[in-house]
Design a protein around this motif. Structure first.
Motif, PDB file in Angstrom:
ATOM      1  N   PHE A  76      -3.312   0.486  -3.527  1.00 16.05           N
ATOM      2  CA  PHE A  76      -2.556  -0.515  -3.400  1.00 16.05           C
ATOM      3  C   PHE A  76      -2.053  -1.033  -4.837  1.00 16.05           C
ATOM      4  O   PHE A  76      -2.480  -1.066  -5.776  1.00 16.05           O
ATOM      5  CB  PHE A  76      -3.469  -2.024  -3.192  1.00 16.05           C
ATOM      6  CG  PHE A  76      -4.077  -1.750  -1.688  1.00 16.05           C
ATOM      7  CD1 PHE A  76      -3.407  -2.381  -0.670  1.00 16.05           C
ATOM      8  CD2 PHE A  76      -5.483  -0.967  -1.560  1.00 16.05           C
ATOM      9  CE1 PHE A  76      -4.094  -1.781   0.659  1.00 16.05           C
ATOM     10  CE2 PHE A  76      -5.840  -1.012  -0.316  1.00 16.05           C
ATOM     11  CZ  PHE A  76      -5.393  -1.395   0.677  1.00 16.05           C
ATOM     12  N   ILE A  77      -0.721  -1.756  -4.518  1.00 12.40           N
ATOM     13  CA  ILE A  77       0.052  -2.020  -5.957  1.00 12.40           C
ATOM     14  C   ILE A  77       0.391  -3.515  -5.748  1.00 12.40           C
ATOM     15  O   ILE A  77       0.698  -4.105  -5.262  1.00 12.40           O
ATOM     16  CB  ILE A  77       1.281  -1.252  -5.690  1.00 12.40           C
ATOM     17  CG1 ILE A  77       1.292   0.369  -5.315  1.00 12.40           C
ATOM     18  CG2 ILE A  77       2.359  -1.549  -7.111  1.00 12.40           C
ATOM     19  CD1 ILE A  77       0.503   0.854  -6.518  1.00 12.40           C
ATOM     20  N   ASN A  78      -0.073  -3.998  -6.963  1.00 11.50           N
ATOM     21  CA  ASN A  78       0.454  -5.546  -7.396  1.00 11.50           C
ATOM     22  C   ASN A  78       1.543  -5.649  -8.394  1.00 11.50           C
ATOM     23  O   ASN A  78       1.564  -4.836  -9.228  1.00 11.50           O
ATOM     24  CB  ASN A  78      -0.870  -6.339  -8.147  1.00 11.50           C
ATOM     25  CG  ASN A  78      -1.950  -6.349  -7.187  1.00 11.50           C
ATOM     26  OD1 ASN A  78      -2.161  -5.910  -6.118  1.00 11.50           O
ATOM     27  ND2 ASN A  78      -2.863  -6.928  -7.792  1.00 11.50           N
ATOM     28  N   VAL A  79       2.642  -6.523  -8.083  1.00 16.54           N
ATOM     29  CA  VAL A  79       3.559  -6.936  -9.177  1.00 16.54           C
ATOM     30  C   VAL A  79       2.675  -7.846  -9.859  1.00 16.54           C
ATOM     31  O   VAL A  79       2.087  -8.886  -9.742  1.00 16.54           O
ATOM     32  CB  VAL A  79       4.729  -7.600  -8.440  1.00 16.54           C
ATOM     33  CG1 VAL A  79       5.720  -8.226  -9.585  1.00 16.54           C
ATOM     34  CG2 VAL A  79       5.526  -6.690  -7.647  1.00 16.54           C
ATOM     35  N   GLY A  80       2.965  -7.580 -11.422  1.00 17.96           N
ATOM     36  CA  GLY A  80       2.407  -8.594 -12.222  1.00 17.96           C
ATOM     37  C   GLY A  80       3.428  -9.647 -12.782  1.00 17.96           C
ATOM     38  O   GLY A  80       4.731  -9.419 -12.608  1.00 17.96           O
ATOM     39  N   LYS A 137       0.790  -1.098  -0.051  1.00 16.99           N
ATOM     40  CA  LYS A 137      -0.171   0.082   0.000  1.00 16.99           C
ATOM     41  C   LYS A 137       0.951   1.255   0.083  1.00 16.99           C
ATOM     42  O   LYS A 137       1.993   1.281   0.696  1.00 16.99           O
ATOM     43  CB  LYS A 137      -0.950   0.015   1.118  1.00 16.99           C
ATOM     44  CG  LYS A 137      -1.946   1.229   1.297  1.00 16.99           C
ATOM     45  CD  LYS A 137      -2.951   1.038   2.438  1.00 16.99           C
ATOM     46  CE  LYS A 137      -2.458   1.074   3.769  1.00 16.99           C
ATOM     47  NZ  LYS A 137      -3.378   0.961   4.839  1.00 16.99           N
ATOM     48  N   VAL A 138       0.488   2.212  -0.733  1.00 14.79           N
ATOM     49  CA  VAL A 138       1.119   3.492  -0.765  1.00 14.79           C
ATOM     50  C   VAL A 138       0.501   4.738  -0.285  1.00 14.79           C
ATOM     51  O   VAL A 138      -0.693   4.812  -0.627  1.00 14.79           O
ATOM     52  CB  VAL A 138       1.922   3.886  -2.115  1.00 14.79           C
ATOM     53  CG1 VAL A 138       2.799   2.733  -2.694  1.00 14.79           C
ATOM     54  CG2 VAL A 138       0.904   3.935  -3.251  1.00 14.79           C
ATOM     55  N   ILE A 139       1.195   5.569   0.289  1.00 15.32           N
ATOM     56  CA  ILE A 139       0.598   6.993   0.623  1.00 15.32           C
ATOM     57  C   ILE A 139       1.551   7.995   0.098  1.00 15.32           C
ATOM     58  O   ILE A 139       2.526   7.848  -0.332  1.00 15.32           O
ATOM     59  CB  ILE A 139       0.402   7.160   2.333  1.00 15.32           C
ATOM     60  CG1 ILE A 139       1.746   6.746   3.054  1.00 15.32           C
ATOM     61  CG2 ILE A 139      -0.607   5.990   2.686  1.00 15.32           C
ATOM     62  CD1 ILE A 139       1.658   7.072   4.343  1.00 15.32           C
ATOM     63  N   ASN A 140       0.928   9.136   0.302  1.00 16.83           N
ATOM     64  CA  ASN A 140       1.587  10.302  -0.625  1.00 16.83           C
ATOM     65  C   ASN A 140       1.857  10.076  -1.818  1.00 16.83           C
ATOM     66  O   ASN A 140       3.034  10.226  -2.557  1.00 16.83           O
ATOM     67  CB  ASN A 140       2.874  10.654   0.304  1.00 16.83           C
ATOM     68  CG  ASN A 140       2.459  11.398   1.770  1.00 16.83           C
ATOM     69  OD1 ASN A 140       1.547  12.131   1.641  1.00 16.83           O
ATOM     70  ND2 ASN A 140       3.295  11.205   2.647  1.00 16.83           N
TER      71      ASN A 140
END
Length: 324
Positions: free
Chosen positions: A233-237, A50-53
């Motif tokens: 939210f970030i997924n590696v593909g 998860k990323v913020i800013n």
């Protein structure tokens, strides 16, 4: 494009229910100087964070979500005028061409052109503008993350990954999923979108404040991802997994339906040009390390994935078999 197996509308067995996850979902502040190392670690350990800013304007997110809610509130007969997806357009329950179904309706758009059907009426221009602005913002964030990952891995040039998303021929897509309340839940977990990995390089996801997303840990346990409508939210593909020779892991995930609340998610899938050759980067190969994957073009992988079911291990067709 998200293409996994087992019928997607089904009850999950108690043995497969989500387990407690003591480590939690990695939370990364993109404004912090130590975030590069955290990003690399998250991609290696979980393939999800998860990323913020993140720099995506909150007003833009709210407006686009509001327009999406308006679209999905239209009668089914009207929404169907925007489909069926071939592959772009409106879809309802059917996911892909190979029998996968889920408790979901969706709108799938290419990021290069946005041809909104006449059903959008006078709102088409506004929706088109919002989609363009949103895609531009999340692509910028995705490229920033990919460049920080390249720095963290000491890859040159810094844009080794991000240039594939910035290319004018980038085969990226934008998907809006709507999971209506499921009246049949009654304490059971019904699948909204079946388990799968994303075939592209990177996926950028946000949803309204309704839970449902689950990811699979390395030991096969499923964990629920707490909802957070202010973060991404970030997924590696799969493609990034190959380019890092398996160092980064493409995360397996799914969505379960909610019995009383409507869930809306918006996902940007950052993909390379169709002609791009996907293979482990030579600069990441250490010593006599062998490539785990055969080289393929994104078009070849996309075509193969389109023929598979959601739950299939699509990368298995491109793995090199070790000599016995």
């Amino acid at each position: 494009m998200v293409l996994h197996s087992k019928p997607a509308i089904e009850q999950l067995s108690k043995a497969n229910n989500c387990a407690a996850f003591l480590g939690g979902i990695p939370l990364i502040d993109l404004s912090k100087p130590d975030s590069k190392a955290q990003l690399v670690r998250a991609c290696e350990d979980l393939g999800f964070f998860k990323v913020i800013n993140h720099g995506v304007p909150a007003d833009l997110i709210r407006e686009l979500e509001s327009e999406a809610v308006r679209f999905f509130s239209l009668p089914l007969s009207v929404k169907e005028q925007a489909g069926p997806p071939d592959p772009f357009g409106y879809g309802d329950k059917k996911i892909g061409p190979n029998g996968d179904v889920g408790w979901v309706e969706y709108l799938l758009l290419t990021t290069n052109t946005h041809n909104f059907p006449s059903i959008f009426g006078e709102a088409a221009d506004k929706f088109r503008w919002l989609v363009n602005e949103y895609i531009s913002a999340v692509k910028k964030m995705a490229c920033e993350i990919l460049e920080m990952l390249a720095e963290g891995l000491r890859i040159q040039p810094r844009d080794a990954f991000s240039k594939l998303l910035m290319d004018e021929q980038s085969d990226s897509v934008f998907r809006v999923n709507h999971y209506p309340p499921c009246p049949d839940v009654q304490g059971r977990n019904l699948i909204g979108f079946g388990e799968h990995t994303d075939p592209q390089i990177i996926s950028v996801l946000r949803s309204n404040n309704i839970s449902g997303l689950q990811i699979s840990l390395k030991d096969g346990r499923w964990i629920s991802v707490p909802s957070d409508h202010n973060s991404f939210f970030i997924n590696v593909g799969d493609s990034l997994q190959v380019m890092t020779n398996g160092r980064f892991k493409s995360v397996r995930h799914r969505v379960v339906a909610n019995g009383s609340k409507s869930r809306l998610s918006m996902i940007y899938f950052g993909g390379p040009p169709l002609s791009e050759k996907i293979a482990p980067l030579a600069s990441l190969m250490q010593g006599e390390e062998d490539s785990l994957y055969k080289e393929f073009t994104w078009f070849e992988y996309k075509k193969s994935a389109y023929k598979s079911k959601l739950a299939d291990n699509r990368l298995g067709l491109f793995e090199k078999i070790a000599a016995s």
